[in-house]
Design a protein around this motif. Structure first.
Motif, PDB file in Angstrom:
ATOM      1  N   UNK A   1     -15.150  -7.966   4.085  1.00  0.00           N
ATOM      2  CA  UNK A   1     -14.081  -7.882   5.053  1.00  0.00           C
ATOM      3  C   UNK A   1     -13.567  -6.446   5.095  1.00  0.00           C
ATOM      4  N   UNK A   2     -13.513  -5.857   6.281  1.00  0.00           N
ATOM      5  CA  UNK A   2     -13.057  -4.476   6.389  1.00  0.00           C
ATOM      6  C   UNK A   2     -11.539  -4.417   6.315  1.00  0.00           C
ATOM      7  N   UNK A   3     -11.062  -3.271   5.905  1.00  0.00           N
ATOM      8  CA  UNK A   3      -9.628  -3.062   5.772  1.00  0.00           C
ATOM      9  C   UNK A   3      -9.111  -2.358   7.020  1.00  0.00           C
ATOM     10  N   UNK A   4      -7.838  -2.528   7.291  1.00  0.00           N
ATOM     11  CA  UNK A   4      -7.235  -1.982   8.505  1.00  0.00           C
ATOM     12  C   UNK A   4      -6.813  -0.535   8.323  1.00  0.00           C
ATOM     13  N   UNK A   5      -6.532   0.121   9.438  1.00  0.00           N
ATOM     14  CA  UNK A   5      -6.000   1.479   9.414  1.00  0.00           C
ATOM     15  C   UNK A   5      -4.719   1.501   8.589  1.00  0.00           C
ATOM     16  N   UNK A   6      -3.871   0.502   8.789  1.00  0.00           N
ATOM     17  CA  UNK A   6      -2.598   0.435   8.063  1.00  0.00           C
ATOM     18  C   UNK A   6      -2.824   0.370   6.550  1.00  0.00           C
ATOM     19  N   UNK A   7      -3.846  -0.353   6.125  1.00  0.00           N
ATOM     20  CA  UNK A   7      -4.165  -0.424   4.704  1.00  0.00           C
ATOM     21  C   UNK A   7      -4.448   0.976   4.148  1.00  0.00           C
ATOM     22  N   UNK A   8      -5.320   1.722   4.830  1.00  0.00           N
ATOM     23  CA  UNK A   8      -5.677   3.057   4.345  1.00  0.00           C
ATOM     24  C   UNK A   8      -4.489   4.011   4.423  1.00  0.00           C
ATOM     25  N   UNK A   9      -3.667   3.894   5.459  1.00  0.00           N
ATOM     26  CA  UNK A   9      -2.463   4.727   5.539  1.00  0.00           C
ATOM     27  C   UNK A   9      -1.531   4.437   4.368  1.00  0.00           C
ATOM     28  N   UNK A  10      -1.435   3.162   3.978  1.00  0.00           N
ATOM     29  CA  UNK A  10      -0.559   2.788   2.854  1.00  0.00           C
ATOM     30  C   UNK A  10      -1.074   3.340   1.527  1.00  0.00           C
ATOM     31  N   UNK A  11      -2.351   3.681   1.490  1.00  0.00           N
ATOM     32  CA  UNK A  11      -2.955   4.249   0.277  1.00  0.00           C
ATOM     33  C   UNK A  11      -2.899   5.770   0.268  1.00  0.00           C
ATOM     34  N   UNK A  12      -2.285   6.371   1.320  1.00  0.00           N
ATOM     35  CA  UNK A  12      -2.108   7.815   1.348  1.00  0.00           C
ATOM     36  C   UNK A  12      -3.125   8.577   2.176  1.00  0.00           C
ATOM     37  N   UNK A  13      -4.003   7.881   2.864  1.00  0.00           N
ATOM     38  CA  UNK A  13      -4.978   8.545   3.725  1.00  0.00           C
ATOM     39  C   UNK A  13      -4.257   9.120   4.942  1.00  0.00           C
ATOM     40  N   UNK A  14      -4.761  10.255   5.458  1.00  0.00           N
ATOM     41  CA  UNK A  14      -4.225  10.741   6.728  1.00  0.00           C
ATOM     42  C   UNK A  14      -4.770   9.844   7.834  1.00  0.00           C
ATOM     43  N   UNK A  15      -4.209   9.957   9.037  1.00  0.00           N
ATOM     44  CA  UNK A  15      -4.564   9.042  10.125  1.00  0.00           C
ATOM     45  C   UNK A  15      -6.046   9.113  10.483  1.00  0.00           C
ATOM     46  N   UNK A  16      -6.589  10.332  10.590  1.00  0.00           N
ATOM     47  CA  UNK A  16      -7.997  10.492  10.964  1.00  0.00           C
ATOM     48  C   UNK A  16      -8.924   9.830   9.933  1.00  0.00           C
ATOM     49  N   UNK A  17      -8.638  10.016   8.661  1.00  0.00           N
ATOM     50  CA  UNK A  17      -9.454   9.403   7.602  1.00  0.00           C
ATOM     51  C   UNK A  17      -9.278   7.888   7.587  1.00  0.00           C
ATOM     52  N   UNK A  18      -8.052   7.427   7.779  1.00  0.00           N
ATOM     53  CA  UNK A  18      -7.787   5.986   7.799  1.00  0.00           C
ATOM     54  C   UNK A  18      -8.558   5.312   8.932  1.00  0.00           C
TER      55      UNK A  18
END
Length: 118
Positions: A1-18
């Motif tokens: 199951x893939x993770x959402x943009x919001x998940x990666x943003x919550x982990x500190x990723x910048x928007x482009x990376x998320x």
């Protein structure tokens, strides 16, 4: 199951990376060096992108790669599908890992720009 943009943003990723990781990681299928020290990269999703290698390689042990077109044009994909150069082409980088400069496929995608297919 893939993770959402919001998940990666919550982990500190910048928007482009998320956005990149949420959409799914890409593999490099081909790379070619251009005379202006950029790389044309083809990814497994069919995208062709342009990466300015002067920016990507800044700060490393890359003086010869960035000043010599001949050295820069020795780019290749290694066994892990990373963009790579051997510092000394007479040394096998699979045996002497300090001989190789490589770029992560994820950062190559994130830091590159799409090339129009027209």
């Amino acid at each position: 199951m893939s993770k959402s943009v919001e998940y990666y943003l919550s982990k500190g990723f910048d928007k482009k990376s998320a956005e990149y990781f949420a959409a799914g990681r890409k593999k490099i299928t081909d790379v070619s060096a251009n005379d202006d020290f950029t790389l044309t990269i083809l990814f497994d999703n069919g995208e062709k992108r342009l990466l300015d290698a002067r920016v990507a390689l800044a700060g490393g042990n890359t003086a010869d790669i960035l000043t010599s077109k001949e050295a820069f044009k020795r780019v290749y994909l290694d066994d892990s599908r990373c963009i790579s150069w051997d510092l000394d082409p007479s040394v096998d980088s699979s045996e002497v890992w300090e001989n190789k400069i490589d770029l992560c496929p994820d950062s190559c995608y994130i830091d590159s720009i799409p090339i129009s297919s027209n």
